[in-house]
Design an enzyme around this catalytic site. Sequence first.
Site, short mmCIF file in Angstrom:
data_model
loop_
_atom_site.label_atom_id
_atom_site.label_comp_id
_atom_site.label_asym_id
_atom_site.label_seq_id
_atom_site.Cartn_x
_atom_site.Cartn_y
_atom_site.Cartn_z
N ASP A 55 -1.34 6.36 6.40
CA ASP A 55 -2.64 5.58 5.98
C ASP A 55 -3.16 4.37 6.94
O ASP A 55 -2.28 3.32 7.06
CB ASP A 55 -2.09 4.85 4.34
CG ASP A 55 -3.16 3.92 4.12
OD1 ASP A 55 -4.30 3.84 4.74
OD2 ASP A 55 -3.03 3.39 3.09
N LYS A 80 -12.23 -1.76 6.78
CA LYS A 80 -11.53 -2.85 7.59
C LYS A 80 -12.12 -2.75 9.08
O LYS A 80 -12.57 -3.49 9.63
CB LYS A 80 -9.94 -2.37 7.49
CG LYS A 80 -9.20 -2.86 6.24
CD LYS A 80 -9.88 -2.64 5.12
CE LYS A 80 -8.96 -3.05 4.00
NZ LYS A 80 -7.93 -2.25 3.45
N TRP A 98 0.89 -1.08 -0.13
CA TRP A 98 -0.30 0.04 -0.04
C TRP A 98 0.91 1.26 0.03
O TRP A 98 0.46 2.04 -0.75
CB TRP A 98 -0.87 -0.09 1.13
CG TRP A 98 -2.06 -1.13 0.89
CD1 TRP A 98 -2.23 -2.18 1.93
CD2 TRP A 98 -3.10 -0.95 0.00
NE1 TRP A 98 -3.05 -3.05 1.46
CE2 TRP A 98 -3.69 -2.46 0.16
CE3 TRP A 98 -3.56 -0.27 -1.15
CZ2 TRP A 98 -4.91 -2.77 -0.67
CZ3 TRP A 98 -4.44 -0.73 -1.93
CH2 TRP A 98 -5.16 -1.98 -1.59
C1 LIG Z 1 -7.61 -1.91 2.05
C2 LIG Z 1 -6.50 -0.67 2.13
C3 LIG Z 1 -6.18 0.43 1.24
C4 LIG Z 1 -7.41 0.53 0.02
O1 LIG Z 1 -8.46 0.83 0.52
P1 LIG Z 1 -9.67 1.34 -0.50
O2 LIG Z 1 -10.71 2.11 0.45
O3 LIG Z 1 -9.76 0.09 -1.26
O4 LIG Z 1 -9.06 2.41 -1.56
C5 LIG Z 1 -5.34 1.37 1.36
N1 LIG Z 1 -4.26 1.04 2.38
C6 LIG Z 1 -4.53 0.30 3.06
C7 LIG Z 1 -3.43 0.06 4.30
C8 LIG Z 1 -5.28 -0.77 3.17
O5 LIG Z 1 -5.57 -1.75 4.14
#
Ligand SMILES: *Cc1c(COP(=O)(O)O)cnc(C)c1O
Length: 359
Positions: free
Chosen positions: A171, A195, A102
């Site tokens: 993030d 999540k 990511w």
């Molecule tokens: C799942 C995830 C993403 C992607 O998220 P979207 O909502 O599908 O854009 C980005 N960063 C991390 C750390 C993730 O776990």
Amino acid sequence: MSRVYNFSAGPAALPLEVLETIRNDIPDWQGTGMSVMEVSHRSKDFVSVAERAEANFRDLLGIPDSYSVLFTQGGATLQMSMAPMNLAGADDTVDYVITGSWGKKAAGEARKFCNVNIAADAADENFTYIPDESSWQRGDDAAYLHITPNETIAGVEFHFVPAGDTPIVADMSSTILSRPIDVNRYGVIYAGAQKNIGPAGITVVVVRNDLLDRAPLNIPHLMTWRSYAESGSMTNTPPTFAWYVADLVFQYLVDLGGLAAMADVNSRKARKLYEAIDGSGFYSNPVREDCRSWMNVPFVLADASLDSRFLEESAQAGLANLKGHRSVGGMRASIYNAVPEEAVDALIEFMNEFERVNG
Ligand SMILES: *Cc1c(COP(=O)(O)O)cnc(C)c1O
């Protein structure tokens, strides 16, 4: 009704209590004679949902007034673009620490808007560790430092906050609300909901207010954090249903005792599972011990030809979605807030029995 233990990495498990509230609410929400999906986002009833969601979210994380809380669409992925768009000019340099897929993706997006300096990259060891902070090659004048505190795929997590005055953009999609954090240490925190917050379709962004003024005027209105901050995140029609569910989840966490209580349970869940993996000669987790994730626990079987049997039999035992990410292989148990401790106990019991029979 038959519910399974759901170890999905995302969209992921939601608390049963929340699902039951939704089911009861749908035909006649709060005596309106309508569902929450059928009312204006500007109605008094919906605005109070939005306000309660923000108030509880602020309470849970201890977010000071000097930060704005935004609810956006486009997932965490759009924030990978919005961060450089809002914080850096074309001539600016930004620092990225890459500890997984990511973070790598985020750096790739930022390159479209400004100069990216990779301060550290753990790809050399398949994202199984976090490079020591003293080895990072940070720029002198970076507009911000981007990190991914929990890498969902490899299961690598920061258990520290990087030092310095450069605003940190984090993030936190797969770790937010898993434990208390010190928001003051960050400039921007973003997280897709699916999540640890609620359904896919809504994203939470926490921005220190002084950073809202950095955005150039020529970026799209819907990609400008300031426009969300100034409109109560009603820049356009927001994803009302996802927002309503997020509100129920926040209230559920408050009722459980907040993030200190979640941290207790989450640390126990993770410790048990890693102990079971490390204590066996059959399962293994390659991540360095001090960087292991509380939320996503990848593991491989000593004999990969048993993977499909493991997945089949675990599913039969009511343990769903244990297949690892295709880039890592093996298994992954995502044990977010809504995955109860009993689920982890059941998984460990299954793993022990599977090893006894096949090991
Ligand atoms: C799942 C995830 C993403 C992607 O998220 P979207 O909502 O599908 O854009 C980005 N960063 C991390 C750390 C993730 O776990």
